[in-house]
Motif scaffolding. Structure first.
Motif, PDB file in Angstrom:
ATOM      1  N   VAL A 147       0.846  -1.196   0.000  1.00  0.00           N
ATOM      2  CA  VAL A 147       0.000   0.000   0.000  1.00  0.00           C
ATOM      3  C   VAL A 147       0.877   1.240   0.000  1.00  0.00           C
ATOM      4  CG1 VAL A 147      -1.770   1.299   1.244  1.00  0.00           C
ATOM      5  CG2 VAL A 147      -1.925  -1.188   1.119  1.00  0.00           C
ATOM      6  N   PHE A 148       1.968   1.211   0.759  1.00  0.00           N
ATOM      7  CA  PHE A 148       2.880   2.352   0.749  1.00  0.00           C
ATOM      8  C   PHE A 148       3.422   2.594  -0.653  1.00  0.00           C
ATOM      9  CE2 PHE A 148       7.214   3.927   0.656  1.00  0.00           C
ATOM     10  CZ  PHE A 148       7.007   5.197   1.177  1.00  0.00           C
ATOM     11  N   THR A 167       9.016   9.013   1.921  1.00  0.00           N
ATOM     12  CA  THR A 167       9.191   7.922   2.875  1.00  0.00           C
ATOM     13  C   THR A 167       7.951   7.894   3.766  1.00  0.00           C
ATOM     14  OG1 THR A 167      10.204   9.268   4.616  1.00  0.00           O
ATOM     15  CG2 THR A 167      11.689   8.360   2.923  1.00  0.00           C
ATOM     16  N   PRO A 168       7.797   6.878   4.606  1.00  0.00           N
ATOM     17  CA  PRO A 168       6.644   6.876   5.509  1.00  0.00           C
ATOM     18  C   PRO A 168       6.587   8.121   6.408  1.00  0.00           C
ATOM     19  CG  PRO A 168       7.585   4.691   5.414  1.00  0.00           C
ATOM     20  CD  PRO A 168       8.532   5.594   4.665  1.00  0.00           C
ATOM     21  N   ASP A 169       7.726   8.694   6.722  1.00  0.00           N
ATOM     22  CA  ASP A 169       7.758   9.851   7.617  1.00  0.00           C
ATOM     23  C   ASP A 169       7.648  11.195   6.905  1.00  0.00           C
ATOM     24  OD1 ASP A 169       8.010   8.228   9.896  1.00  0.00           O
ATOM     25  OD2 ASP A 169      10.162   8.026   9.538  1.00  0.00           O
ATOM     26  N   THR A 170       7.481  11.193   5.586  1.00  0.00           N
ATOM     27  CA  THR A 170       7.343  12.447   4.848  1.00  0.00           C
ATOM     28  C   THR A 170       6.088  13.166   5.327  1.00  0.00           C
ATOM     29  OG1 THR A 170       8.441  11.538   2.903  1.00  0.00           O
ATOM     30  CG2 THR A 170       7.073  13.486   2.568  1.00  0.00           C
ATOM     31  N   LYS A 177       2.805   7.870   6.229  1.00  0.00           N
ATOM     32  CA  LYS A 177       2.516   6.691   7.055  1.00  0.00           C
ATOM     33  C   LYS A 177       1.072   6.715   7.566  1.00  0.00           C
ATOM     34  CE  LYS A 177       4.512   4.440  11.118  1.00  0.00           C
ATOM     35  NZ  LYS A 177       5.581   4.603  12.127  1.00  0.00           N
ATOM     36  N   GLU A 178       0.620   7.882   8.023  1.00  0.00           N
ATOM     37  CA  GLU A 178      -0.750   8.024   8.510  1.00  0.00           C
ATOM     38  C   GLU A 178      -1.752   7.788   7.370  1.00  0.00           C
ATOM     39  OE1 GLU A 178      -3.385  11.595  10.393  1.00  0.00           O
ATOM     40  OE2 GLU A 178      -1.311  11.431  11.090  1.00  0.00           O
ATOM     41  N   LEU A 179      -1.429   8.280   6.199  1.00  0.00           N
ATOM     42  CA  LEU A 179      -2.279   8.080   5.027  1.00  0.00           C
ATOM     43  C   LEU A 179      -2.351   6.602   4.656  1.00  0.00           C
ATOM     44  CD1 LEU A 179      -3.960   9.262   2.738  1.00  0.00           C
ATOM     45  CD2 LEU A 179      -1.831   9.710   1.519  1.00  0.00           C
TER      46      LEU A 179
END
Length: 101
Positions: A29-30, A49-52, A89-91
């Motif tokens: 999914v990422f 990245t997940p932290d963007t 990451k939240e998305l």
């Protein structure tokens, strides 16, 4: 050769960003979301990245992203809620919850 009137502009150094295969790490999914954000907002995928942080996007970019998400994940995600996600990451977490229903 006359160089009068020319201004030297210092170009920023390019920073090498390691290529990470997120889908191989169990993050399909990422990978999809990263591609969607990259194509919609014309941001290089390797910079996501997940932290963007998505909170740095202007309102037009957030609206474009919400529309793209609704088009790609119709009925699986609330575009308004997704547009308020603070990070990639939240998305992704929101989408994973929506896809598991």
């Amino acid at each position: 050769m006359a160089l009068e009137g020319l201004v030297w502009v210092q170009r920023p150094a390019l920073v090498a960003v390691p290529q990470i295969d997120w889908s191989a790490m169990g993050m399909p999914v990422f990978t999809e979301v990263r591609t969607l954000i990259s194509e919609t907002l014309r941001i290089p995928a390797d910079h996501l990245t997940p932290d963007t942080r998505l909170t740095d996007l202007d309102s037009l970019a957030r609206a474009e992203l919400a529309v793209a998400l609704e088009n790609s994940y119709a009925g699986k995600v609330d575009g308004d809620r997704a547009a308020r996600a603070a990070t990639v990451k939240e998305l992704v977490t929101l989408l994973e919850k929506g896809l598991s229903r």
